[in-house]
Design an enzyme around this catalytic site. Structure first.
Site, mmCIF file in Angstrom:
data_model
loop_
_atom_site.group_PDB
_atom_site.id
_atom_site.type_symbol
_atom_site.label_atom_id
_atom_site.label_comp_id
_atom_site.label_asym_id
_atom_site.label_seq_id
_atom_site.Cartn_x
_atom_site.Cartn_y
_atom_site.Cartn_z
ATOM 1 C CE1 TYR A 82 -4.154 1.831 0.347
ATOM 2 C CE2 TYR A 82 -2.806 3.489 1.514
ATOM 3 C CZ TYR A 82 -3.836 3.192 0.624
ATOM 4 O OH TYR A 82 -4.509 4.412 0.721
ATOM 5 C CB THR A 135 -12.151 17.249 -24.181
ATOM 6 O OG1 THR A 135 -11.021 16.209 -23.871
ATOM 7 C CG2 THR A 135 -12.190 17.424 -25.380
ATOM 8 C CG ASP A 225 -1.506 18.035 -21.696
ATOM 9 O OD1 ASP A 225 -0.741 17.034 -21.683
ATOM 10 O OD2 ASP A 225 -2.771 18.115 -21.776
ATOM 11 C CE LYS A 268 -4.240 9.863 -24.248
ATOM 12 N NZ LYS A 268 -4.366 11.532 -23.669
ATOM 13 N NE ARG A 392 -11.528 14.943 -29.750
ATOM 14 C CZ ARG A 392 -11.176 14.626 -28.531
ATOM 15 N NH1 ARG A 392 -9.866 14.361 -28.113
ATOM 16 N NH2 ARG A 392 -12.088 14.449 -27.742
ATOM 17 C CG PHE A 459 -16.026 14.235 -26.507
ATOM 18 C CD1 PHE A 459 -15.835 14.965 -25.612
ATOM 19 C CD2 PHE A 459 -15.374 13.133 -26.425
ATOM 20 C CE1 PHE A 459 -14.781 15.129 -24.818
ATOM 21 C CE2 PHE A 459 -14.185 12.863 -25.472
ATOM 22 C CZ PHE A 459 -13.979 13.930 -24.750
#
Ligand SMILES: *Cc1c(COP(=O)(O)O)cnc(C)c1O
Length: 467
Positions: A82, A135, A225, A268, A392, A459
């Site tokens: 944990y 988004t 990002d 990604k 998109r 979406f």
């Protein structure tokens, strides 16, 4: 900038994948009738189609990566404690080494990090500047009381315009906001690299450096990002003077050094199926992040990931910055894009990092944006070929928070997203031929009507009917 063919640019063989296949997963195509039933059942939303009803799945590159044998071996080395799992420390070391941030808050995926960052770094009524929206990112910024402001260069809003770094921030737009409202009105700059919604378009090193200098002057923070920052590094290496001889790892580290922290969807670039993190350089912010991670994600040494997930991720980070891997990754995306361009099919240019974006407004000029041309194109492509893509455009853009009106994005795109290390060149040929076959009968196609609209991120779950 003129996009050269793969042959001119790299030589066909030089983007060949630096790996061979050890395990396979069967795929098959159901009949056209079965696809018609599946599509109607899914309300013409490709997110609602079952994976088994799909032949070639280009919905997203998120969490769809094929892992290496090393990563699978890493799964067996999960320390499922944990607290204080050894795999967390491997992950933390990999992020410090390759991205350069001092502190790491693990999260279950990208939006977990976005939620925490938005809550600790935005005060109600502050602006958050971004090089185009994403988004989930914008939604978390808005839920935290921020006002999203787009500061990307104008070229990015035109799918046909060629620009080597179409993801760049227009510094004049940032300066204007500072002049009009004062630096304190800006919570931070959210710098995405590459820019997903613009077509996987990169940001140049020079732009990041200049943005950093501007923000330093006014004491404004920059949060990256970093979801596809390694893919971004490839474009810098290829296109920006002075970087051809630097490794992707060197470029990535320099790029990140112009930011104060980052949110990461490790599903990604990092070749994992799940995971994310928030990287920070400021100790105080890190402590606030640690405080919130236990509320929303899990303890600060797992953040919603299993030990084995963190091990997979730390190995994936190292694999993602290997130059020959990335050349094959982007080479495959370009291969598909160039086939389509050769046939005169309208796509976003130049071809970006993770996907080929069909310009749905040009593909279906007879379908107005209110009838969802990009959503229609995704539905039709599935119906005709079993290839799954995603919208998109106006559906993804959603509604303005203040007025409830629809955003009307200038980009109305259907994304063919290439999972990493999953499909072959022959699959890309089939995808291109499928798009071509649909293009040939495009004037027979009719648009859609939205019949169900969820409140957030519509979406994902919206439903449609054929007009
Ligand atoms: C996928 C993505 C995110 C969100 O990450 P999740 O892991 O899906 O929560 C954020 N930014 C960009 C650019 C993305 O592509």
């Amino acid at each position: 900038m003129k996009t050269k063919t793969i042959g001119q640019q790299l030589g066909r063989s030089s983007w060949a994948e630096p790996w061979k296949i050890k395990m396979v997963e069967p795929i098959h195509m159901i009949s056209r009738n079965e696809r018609a039933v599946a599509l109607e059942k899914a309300g013409y939303n490709t997110f609602l189609i079952r994976s088994e009803e799909v032949y070639i799945d280009l919905l997203t590159d998120s969490g769809t990566n094929a892992m290496s044998d090393r990563q699978w071996a890493g799964m067996m080395m999960g320390d499922e404690a944990y607290a204080g799992s050894r795999n967390f420390y491997h992950l933390e070391e990999a992020i410090q080494e390759y991205y350069g941030y001092k502190y790491v808050v693990p999260t279950h995926q990208g939006r977990g990090a976005e939620n925490i960052l938005s809550k600790i770094a935005i005060k109600t009524g502050q602006f958050v500047c971004g090089n185009m929206y994403f988004t989930t990112t914008r939604l978390h910024q808005e839920l935290a009381g921020g006002i999203f402001t787009d500061v990307i260069i104008d070229e990015a809003h035109d799918a046909q315009k060629e620009h080597p770094f179409k993801g760049n921030v227009d510094l004049r737009k940032v300066q204007k906001l500072i002049d009009e409202h004062g630096a304190a009105s800006i919570a931070y700059i959210c710098l995405a690299a590459t820019v997903n919604m613009a077509g996987g378009q990169p940001v140049s090193m020079q732009n990041a450096r200049e943005l950093h200098a501007l923000c330093k002057k006014y004491d404004i923070r920059i949060f990256l990002d970093a979801t596809r920052a390694v893919e971004n590094a490839f474009f810098i290496q290829e296109r920006e003077e002075g970087y051809a001889d630097k490794t992707l790892a060197q470029i990535l580290k320099e790029f990140c050094s112009y930011s104060d922290g980052a949110t990461m969807s490790a599903k990604k670039d990092s070749l994992a199926n799940i995971g994310g993190w928030l990287g920070l350089n400021d100790r105080g912010l890190y402590e606030e992040g640690c405080n919130l991670v236990v509320v929303y994600e899990g303890l600060q040494t797992y953040g919603g990931m299993a030990g084995r997930d963190m091990e997979v991720l730390s190995i994936g980070i190292k694999e993602s910055v290997q130059d020959d891997y990335m050349r094959s990754r982007i080479g495959q995306v370009r291969y598909l894009g160039e086939l389509l361009m050769d046939w005169g099919i309208p796509i976003t240019r130049p071809i970006g990092g993770h996907a080929v974006f069909l310009d749905a407004q040009k593909f279906y000029p007879h379908i107005p944006q209110e009838q969802f041309p990009a959503q229609t194109l995704a539905a039709d492509l599935y119906l005709e070929s079993g290839v799954r893509s995603m919208e998109r455009g106006i559906v993804s853009a959603g509604r303005k928070k203040e007025t409830g009106e629809n955003y009307h994005p200038s980009l109305e795109l259907t994304r063919l997203t290439i999972p990493r290390r999953v499909y072959t060149q022959a699959h890309m040929d089939i995808v291109a031929e499928s798009v071509k076959n649909l293009y040939d009968v495009r004037d027979q196609k009719k648009g859609l009507k939205m019949i169900f609209e969820p409140k957030y991120l519509r979406f994902f779950q919206a439903r449609f009917e054929r007009l």
